[in-house]
Design a protein around this motif. Structure first.
Motif, PDB file in Angstrom:
ATOM      1  N   ALA A  71       0.836  -1.206   0.000  1.00  0.00           N
ATOM      2  CA  ALA A  71       0.000   0.000   0.000  1.00  0.00           C
ATOM      3  C   ALA A  71       0.871   1.256   0.000  1.00  0.00           C
ATOM      4  O   ALA A  71       0.555   2.249  -0.662  1.00  0.00           O
ATOM      5  CB  ALA A  71      -0.920  -0.008   1.223  1.00  0.00           C
ATOM      6  N   LEU A  72       1.984   1.194   0.747  1.00  0.00           N
ATOM      7  CA  LEU A  72       2.920   2.326   0.770  1.00  0.00           C
ATOM      8  C   LEU A  72       3.527   2.551  -0.619  1.00  0.00           C
ATOM      9  O   LEU A  72       3.624   3.692  -1.085  1.00  0.00           O
ATOM     10  CB  LEU A  72       4.027   2.058   1.786  1.00  0.00           C
ATOM     11  CG  LEU A  72       5.087   3.145   1.951  1.00  0.00           C
ATOM     12  CD1 LEU A  72       4.471   4.422   2.524  1.00  0.00           C
ATOM     13  CD2 LEU A  72       6.228   2.668   2.852  1.00  0.00           C
ATOM     14  N   ILE A  73       3.916   1.471  -1.272  1.00  0.00           N
ATOM     15  CA  ILE A  73       4.483   1.577  -2.624  1.00  0.00           C
ATOM     16  C   ILE A  73       3.457   2.172  -3.581  1.00  0.00           C
ATOM     17  O   ILE A  73       3.785   3.055  -4.393  1.00  0.00           O
ATOM     18  CB  ILE A  73       4.944   0.191  -3.117  1.00  0.00           C
ATOM     19  CG1 ILE A  73       6.117  -0.307  -2.267  1.00  0.00           C
ATOM     20  CG2 ILE A  73       5.350   0.247  -4.592  1.00  0.00           C
ATOM     21  CD1 ILE A  73       6.523  -1.737  -2.559  1.00  0.00           C
ATOM     22  N   SER A 112       1.000   4.139  -2.836  1.00  0.00           N
ATOM     23  CA  SER A 112       0.807   5.554  -2.496  1.00  0.00           C
ATOM     24  C   SER A 112       1.908   6.416  -3.102  1.00  0.00           C
ATOM     25  O   SER A 112       1.644   7.520  -3.597  1.00  0.00           O
ATOM     26  CB  SER A 112       0.786   5.726  -0.972  1.00  0.00           C
ATOM     27  OG  SER A 112      -0.282   5.018  -0.394  1.00  0.00           O
ATOM     28  N   PHE A 113       3.139   5.920  -3.073  1.00  0.00           N
ATOM     29  CA  PHE A 113       4.242   6.643  -3.700  1.00  0.00           C
ATOM     30  C   PHE A 113       4.026   6.749  -5.208  1.00  0.00           C
ATOM     31  O   PHE A 113       4.292   7.802  -5.811  1.00  0.00           O
ATOM     32  CB  PHE A 113       5.572   5.956  -3.403  1.00  0.00           C
ATOM     33  CG  PHE A 113       6.245   6.432  -2.160  1.00  0.00           C
ATOM     34  CD1 PHE A 113       7.100   7.520  -2.180  1.00  0.00           C
ATOM     35  CD2 PHE A 113       6.022   5.807  -0.943  1.00  0.00           C
ATOM     36  CE1 PHE A 113       7.723   7.983  -1.032  1.00  0.00           C
ATOM     37  CE2 PHE A 113       6.636   6.251   0.222  1.00  0.00           C
ATOM     38  CZ  PHE A 113       7.485   7.341   0.178  1.00  0.00           C
ATOM     39  N   LYS A 114       3.562   5.669  -5.813  1.00  0.00           N
ATOM     40  CA  LYS A 114       3.294   5.685  -7.257  1.00  0.00           C
ATOM     41  C   LYS A 114       2.199   6.700  -7.588  1.00  0.00           C
ATOM     42  O   LYS A 114       2.315   7.464  -8.567  1.00  0.00           O
ATOM     43  CB  LYS A 114       2.872   4.296  -7.730  1.00  0.00           C
ATOM     44  CG  LYS A 114       3.991   3.274  -7.773  1.00  0.00           C
ATOM     45  CD  LYS A 114       3.469   1.939  -8.303  1.00  0.00           C
ATOM     46  CE  LYS A 114       4.589   0.916  -8.409  1.00  0.00           C
ATOM     47  NZ  LYS A 114       4.109  -0.398  -8.927  1.00  0.00           N
ATOM     48  N   ALA A 115       1.144   6.706  -6.788  1.00  0.00           N
ATOM     49  CA  ALA A 115       0.036   7.639  -7.029  1.00  0.00           C
ATOM     50  C   ALA A 115       0.505   9.092  -6.922  1.00  0.00           C
ATOM     51  O   ALA A 115       0.085   9.951  -7.707  1.00  0.00           O
ATOM     52  CB  ALA A 115      -1.084   7.374  -6.022  1.00  0.00           C
ATOM     53  N   LEU A 116       1.383   9.358  -5.971  1.00  0.00           N
ATOM     54  CA  LEU A 116       1.903  10.716  -5.799  1.00  0.00           C
ATOM     55  C   LEU A 116       2.803  11.114  -6.970  1.00  0.00           C
ATOM     56  O   LEU A 116       2.782  12.269  -7.411  1.00  0.00           O
ATOM     57  CB  LEU A 116       2.680  10.808  -4.481  1.00  0.00           C
ATOM     58  CG  LEU A 116       2.773  12.189  -3.813  1.00  0.00           C
ATOM     59  CD1 LEU A 116       1.387  12.763  -3.568  1.00  0.00           C
ATOM     60  CD2 LEU A 116       3.530  12.084  -2.501  1.00  0.00           C
ATOM     61  N   GLN A 117       3.566  10.161  -7.484  1.00  0.00           N
ATOM     62  CA  GLN A 117       4.438  10.451  -8.629  1.00  0.00           C
ATOM     63  C   GLN A 117       3.635  10.700  -9.899  1.00  0.00           C
ATOM     64  O   GLN A 117       4.052  11.485 -10.757  1.00  0.00           O
ATOM     65  CB  GLN A 117       5.415   9.305  -8.854  1.00  0.00           C
ATOM     66  CG  GLN A 117       6.531   9.228  -7.815  1.00  0.00           C
ATOM     67  CD  GLN A 117       7.560   8.164  -8.141  1.00  0.00           C
ATOM     68  OE1 GLN A 117       7.693   7.734  -9.289  1.00  0.00           O
ATOM     69  NE2 GLN A 117       8.303   7.732  -7.133  1.00  0.00           N
ATOM     70  N   ARG A 118       2.485  10.053 -10.037  1.00  0.00           N
ATOM     71  CA  ARG A 118       1.657  10.248 -11.239  1.00  0.00           C
ATOM     72  C   ARG A 118       1.139  11.677 -11.332  1.00  0.00           C
ATOM     73  O   ARG A 118       0.805  12.154 -12.419  1.00  0.00           O
ATOM     74  CB  ARG A 118       0.476   9.273 -11.231  1.00  0.00           C
ATOM     75  CG  ARG A 118       0.882   7.817 -11.449  1.00  0.00           C
ATOM     76  CD  ARG A 118      -0.332   6.932 -11.687  1.00  0.00           C
ATOM     77  NE  ARG A 118       0.049   5.526 -11.672  1.00  0.00           N
ATOM     78  CZ  ARG A 118      -0.120   4.717 -10.638  1.00  0.00           C
ATOM     79  NH1 ARG A 118      -0.663   5.190  -9.512  1.00  0.00           N
ATOM     80  NH2 ARG A 118       0.244   3.448 -10.703  1.00  0.00           N
ATOM     81  N   ARG A 119       1.062  12.360 -10.196  1.00  0.00           N
ATOM     82  CA  ARG A 119       0.584  13.742 -10.188  1.00  0.00           C
ATOM     83  C   ARG A 119       1.691  14.742 -10.499  1.00  0.00           C
ATOM     84  O   ARG A 119       1.442  15.945 -10.594  1.00  0.00           O
ATOM     85  CB  ARG A 119      -0.021  14.053  -8.815  1.00  0.00           C
ATOM     86  CG  ARG A 119      -1.344  13.345  -8.574  1.00  0.00           C
ATOM     87  CD  ARG A 119      -1.661  13.131  -7.101  1.00  0.00           C
ATOM     88  NE  ARG A 119      -1.521  14.326  -6.285  1.00  0.00           N
ATOM     89  CZ  ARG A 119      -1.696  14.343  -4.970  1.00  0.00           C
ATOM     90  NH1 ARG A 119      -2.014  13.216  -4.343  1.00  0.00           N
ATOM     91  NH2 ARG A 119      -1.553  15.476  -4.291  1.00  0.00           N
ATOM     92  N   GLN A 132       2.001  12.263   5.397  1.00  0.00           N
ATOM     93  CA  GLN A 132       1.325  11.007   5.715  1.00  0.00           C
ATOM     94  C   GLN A 132       2.137   9.810   5.227  1.00  0.00           C
ATOM     95  O   GLN A 132       2.234   8.784   5.926  1.00  0.00           O
ATOM     96  CB  GLN A 132      -0.069  10.987   5.089  1.00  0.00           C
ATOM     97  CG  GLN A 132      -1.059  11.930   5.769  1.00  0.00           C
ATOM     98  CD  GLN A 132      -2.415  11.956   5.083  1.00  0.00           C
ATOM     99  OE1 GLN A 132      -2.566  11.535   3.938  1.00  0.00           O
ATOM    100  NE2 GLN A 132      -3.421  12.454   5.795  1.00  0.00           N
ATOM    101  N   LEU A 133       2.736   9.941   4.046  1.00  0.00           N
ATOM    102  CA  LEU A 133       3.602   8.878   3.535  1.00  0.00           C
ATOM    103  C   LEU A 133       4.822   8.685   4.433  1.00  0.00           C
ATOM    104  O   LEU A 133       5.237   7.551   4.699  1.00  0.00           O
ATOM    105  CB  LEU A 133       4.055   9.195   2.110  1.00  0.00           C
ATOM    106  CG  LEU A 133       3.041   8.988   0.983  1.00  0.00           C
ATOM    107  CD1 LEU A 133       3.687   9.302  -0.361  1.00  0.00           C
ATOM    108  CD2 LEU A 133       2.520   7.566   0.979  1.00  0.00           C
ATOM    109  N   CYS A 134       5.397   9.790   4.887  1.00  0.00           N
ATOM    110  CA  CYS A 134       6.560   9.707   5.782  1.00  0.00           C
ATOM    111  C   CYS A 134       6.215   8.992   7.076  1.00  0.00           C
ATOM    112  O   CYS A 134       6.996   8.173   7.573  1.00  0.00           O
ATOM    113  CB  CYS A 134       7.084  11.112   6.091  1.00  0.00           C
ATOM    114  SG  CYS A 134       7.865  11.923   4.692  1.00  0.00           S
ATOM    115  N   LEU A 135       5.043   9.288   7.623  1.00  0.00           N
ATOM    116  CA  LEU A 135       4.611   8.644   8.865  1.00  0.00           C
ATOM    117  C   LEU A 135       4.449   7.142   8.655  1.00  0.00           C
ATOM    118  O   LEU A 135       4.912   6.342   9.480  1.00  0.00           O
ATOM    119  CB  LEU A 135       3.299   9.271   9.344  1.00  0.00           C
ATOM    120  CG  LEU A 135       2.704   8.681  10.628  1.00  0.00           C
ATOM    121  CD1 LEU A 135       3.655   8.886  11.798  1.00  0.00           C
ATOM    122  CD2 LEU A 135       1.338   9.311  10.919  1.00  0.00           C
ATOM    123  N   ALA A 136       3.799   6.767   7.560  1.00  0.00           N
ATOM    124  CA  ALA A 136       3.606   5.343   7.270  1.00  0.00           C
ATOM    125  C   ALA A 136       4.943   4.641   7.045  1.00  0.00           C
ATOM    126  O   ALA A 136       5.159   3.517   7.508  1.00  0.00           O
ATOM    127  CB  ALA A 136       2.713   5.181   6.040  1.00  0.00           C
TER     128      ALA A 136
END
Length: 375
Positions: free
Chosen positions: A89-91, A93-100, A239-243
């Motif tokens: 899920a973390l991976i 989330s990183f992918k989703a953030l990069q798509r933006r 939020q990503l950093c916390l996770a």
């Protein structure tokens, strides 16, 4: 967008050896369980060996490095055994953030991906050389002893508490030992470079946030809309950093705690075996262990520093030309940005000052061990 879809693929490819797959399967689950069982059994056997030879300091020093490496590997494998859903899920989330990200910003992530793919290969190659050196040394020693004693003499790569001179028992012990060596290498290499790429992505995101805060012109009509977008971006990254820090906290704790023990034992052995071929093996293992500590401490410091710079970026904007309500919002953003991202496990913080303390204390421990040996 290929750099986004290929995010961490290089690291995950090596973890397949240990049964780690995104899509669950019966065979994958069995292999995952077997790998965890092998590592735990190996750790127990090494611990028994240490207690059996508690009065022989040199023999204990031979077993401690492999015991520590196994314990660190278990702490890393823990993520994929007990929290695989959180990791994937973390991976995602990183992918989703990069798509933006914009096309220009994606170049930064693409460079990071290429660098970490090379880093993973270098890391794995270095660690495999050390592992295969142990295996080949055991084979060569066994042949040498057999020729000198005129009878078959079996030697395993690592020390074990049981008698394995029977051919069948030696075959099982040797295969078990080789499998555990490769597991430890693939787990440590993959998880370490995985953390490195995740942390690098976080650092890039913080730098992009700094640029966007500085680029907001509060004299224009679109300033508040741009500010909302940047604040939302900053919130997502936090939020990503916390996770991420929660997921790696046990790995950070055991790695930094046990690395200091391992380095002092390796340093002690390095002094004792200074004029023997074993020095090459010890130097290679020390390099790999220091590399592990450097990866976590360097990136921990980078995330810490870049997260703090967001507050400076807000202050460097023309905030004084914004409406009072917007200025109040900016003050809240600055207050949050002044709380840095800290990568830690327990009382161990992954920062460069921590790495310096570990290396400094290693020299003191080596001196102490040498004085004990003299006595």
């Amino acid at each position: 967008m290929s750099c986004v879809e290929d995010f961490l693929d290089a690291q995950m490819w090596y973890l397949r050896y240990c049964g780690v797959f995104r899509d669950k399967s019966t065979l994958g689950g069995m292999r995952l369980t077997v790998c965890m069982g092998v590592l735990v059994v190996f750790m127990v056997l090494q611990s028994i060996y240490v207690f059996q030879h508690v009065n022989h300091f040199a023999m204990i020093c031979d077993a401690i490095p492999t015991l520590v490496v196994c314990m660190v590997a278990i702490s890393k494998f823990y993520i994929f055994v007990f929290h695989p859903a959180a990791m994937f899920a973390l991976i995602d989330s990183f992918k989703a953030l990069q798509r933006r990200a914009t096309a220009e910003d994606l170049l930064l992530f693409r460079r990071s991906g290429k660098f970490h793919a090379k880093l993973t290969k270098i890391y794995m190659t270095s660690a495999l050389i050390v592992g295969w050196f142990y295996i080949l040394t055991a084979v060569a020693t066994g042949i040498s002893r057999s020729l000198s004693e005129d009878r078959v003499k079996f030697v395993a790569p690592m020390a074990f508490p049981h008698n394995y001179q029977h051919p069948l028992m030696f075959a099982l012990t040797f295969l078990f030992n080789c499998d555990s060596i490769h597991m430890s290498i693939f787990i440590s290499g993959s998880v370490d470079t995985c953390f490195s790429e995740l942390a690098t992505s976080v650092t890039i995101h913080f730098r992009l946030i700094q640029r966007r805060f500085q680029a907001v012109d509060f004299t224009t009509g679109t300033a508040e809309h741009e500010l909302e977008a940047v604040v939302a971006y900053h919130k997502d990254v936090l939020q990503l950093c916390l996770a991420m820090t929660n997921l790696f906290q046990y790995t950070v704790f055991y790695l930094l705690l046990l690395d200091s023990v391992l380095l002092c034992v390796i340093g002690y052995q390095f002094v004792i075996f200074m004029n023997t071929p074993r020095v090459l093996m010890l130097a290679s293992m020390a390099f790999v262990m220091v590399l592990q500590a450097v990866i976590y401490c360097y990136h921990g410091s980078m995330m810490h520093d870049e997260s703090l710079k967001v507050a400076d970026a807000i202050y460097q904007s023309n905030w004084y030309e914004a409406r009072p309500a917007v200025q109040k919002r900016l003050r809240l953003c600055m207050m949050r940005a002044q709380k840095p991202i800290v990568t830690k496990g327990g009382f161990m913080k992954a920062t460069l000052p921590t790495l310096k303390k570990i290396l400094n204390s290693t020299g003191s421990y080596i001196t102490m061990l040498l004085s004990l040996e003299t006595e």
